[in-house]
Motif scaffolding. Structure first.
Motif, PDB file in Angstrom:
ATOM      1  N   LEU A  26       0.824  -1.082  -0.014  1.00  0.00           N
ATOM      2  CA  LEU A  26      -0.082  -0.244   0.062  1.00  0.00           C
ATOM      3  C   LEU A  26       0.872   1.375   0.012  1.00  0.00           C
ATOM      4  N   ASP A  59      -6.386  -5.806  -5.999  1.00  0.00           N
ATOM      5  CA  ASP A  59      -7.637  -5.698  -5.080  1.00  0.00           C
ATOM      6  C   ASP A  59      -8.616  -5.075  -5.715  1.00  0.00           C
ATOM      7  N   ARG A 116      -9.532  -2.855  -1.409  1.00  0.00           N
ATOM      8  CA  ARG A 116      -8.450  -1.880  -1.027  1.00  0.00           C
ATOM      9  C   ARG A 116      -8.991  -0.932   0.182  1.00  0.00           C
ATOM     10  N   ARG A 175      -8.314  -2.902   3.270  1.00  0.00           N
ATOM     11  CA  ARG A 175      -6.915  -2.888   3.629  1.00  0.00           C
ATOM     12  C   ARG A 175      -6.550  -1.779   4.146  1.00  0.00           C
ATOM     13  N   GLN A 219      -5.046   7.991   0.314  1.00  0.00           N
ATOM     14  CA  GLN A 219      -5.427   6.776  -0.710  1.00  0.00           C
ATOM     15  C   GLN A 219      -6.841   6.218  -0.179  1.00  0.00           C
ATOM     16  N   ALA A 257     -10.032   5.999  -2.604  1.00  0.00           N
ATOM     17  CA  ALA A 257     -10.731   4.896  -3.056  1.00  0.00           C
ATOM     18  C   ALA A 257     -12.236   4.980  -2.640  1.00  0.00           C
TER      19      ALA A 257
END
Length: 73
Positions: free
Chosen positions: A15, A26, A31, A34, A57, A61
């Motif tokens: 990551l 993923d 994602r 995670r 991130q 996402a």
């Protein structure tokens, strides 16, 4: 995928540096999961800068997932 007892205190380099995990793909939801898991480890594992990067991130996402859901509706 099992988790060893040491996983709780290890960084997810995949990551942090996307090029280190080209073989690991993923879904967006995976994602997000995670990223949430890694952010939950906090400063015991990650520096503040790394946590900011992971949070950024996560936001990206989440926005992507929301766009896909709204476009599909």
């Amino acid at each position: 995928m099992g988790m060893s007892s040491g996983d709780k205190f290890q960084k997810d380099e995949c990551l942090l540096v996307a090029r280190a995990c080209r073989d690991n793909v993923d879904s967006i939801q995976q994602r997000i999961d995670r990223l949430n898991k890694e952010i939950g480890k906090g400063t015991a594992v990650y520096s503040r800068d790394e946590l900011k990067m992971l949070d950024s991130q996560l936001k990206d996402a989440t926005r992507t997932l929301e766009m896909l859901i709204s476009d599909g509706a």
